[in-house]
Each structure stands twice: as structure tokens, then as C-alpha cells.
Design a protein around this motif. Structure first.
Motif: not given
Length: 92
Positions: A39-63
């Protein structure tokens, strides 16, 4: 939520190794609970996240994205019940 399941999820999140980010997702609704370090590293506003797959796609290295998305599909299609994934993040 089942009490035993909640305890296991809390244990996973609280005991993540330093430098690793942990989260536990409920696949059926796409909601997840992330470790404080993530949460601190990515700057999330809360530890509870909706639509996890979208977040994973945004933070995952393209390879790593294709492999991670395939793992998600395997879990969603119920060919796997759970999995541990390790992937690089874009800004690391």
C-alpha cells in the motif's frame, strides 16, 4: 468470510518477506487485501482494492503480464483453486 480463511489471509499478508508485496484476492468479486508495505509503495489509498486484475496489469512488468494473466485465467476457470505468483513490477 470463514474465520479460518480470514486467519490464513491475515497470516499471508502480515508475514510477507521484506521487499515482497503480498495480497490475497477473492476471485469471485475481484476484491483483494494488500500488505501495508505494498500500500505504501504503490500509493494505494487503502489496503482493500477492488478490480485486482486491473491493478495487477498496471503494475506488472510487460514481460511478465502474459504469464500472470494466464494464471488468473486458470484460477477463474477453476482449473486451479489458488496460486502463488511472483512477478516484476514496472518501476523496479
Amino acid at each position: 468470510m470463514n474465520t479460518n480463511k480470514k486467519v490464513v489471509e491475515e497470516d499471508i499478508i502480515e508475514n510477507a518477506s521484506k521487499g515482497q508485496f503480498a495480497f490475497v484476492e477473492t476471485i469471485e468479486n475481484g476484491e483483494s487485501n494488500w500488505s501495508k508495505e505494498a500500500v505504501e509503495y504503490f500509493g494505494f489509498s487503502d489496503c482493500k482494492i477492488s478490480n485486482t486484475i486491473k491493478v495487477i496489469q498496471e503494475i506488472t512488468h510487460p514481460e511478465d503480464q502474459e504469464r500472470i494473466l494466464q494464471e488468473y485465467e486458470n484460477v477463474r476457470s477453476k482449473s486451479k483453486k489458488l496460486f502463488y505468483m511472483s512477478f516484476r513490477i514496472k518501476n523496479a
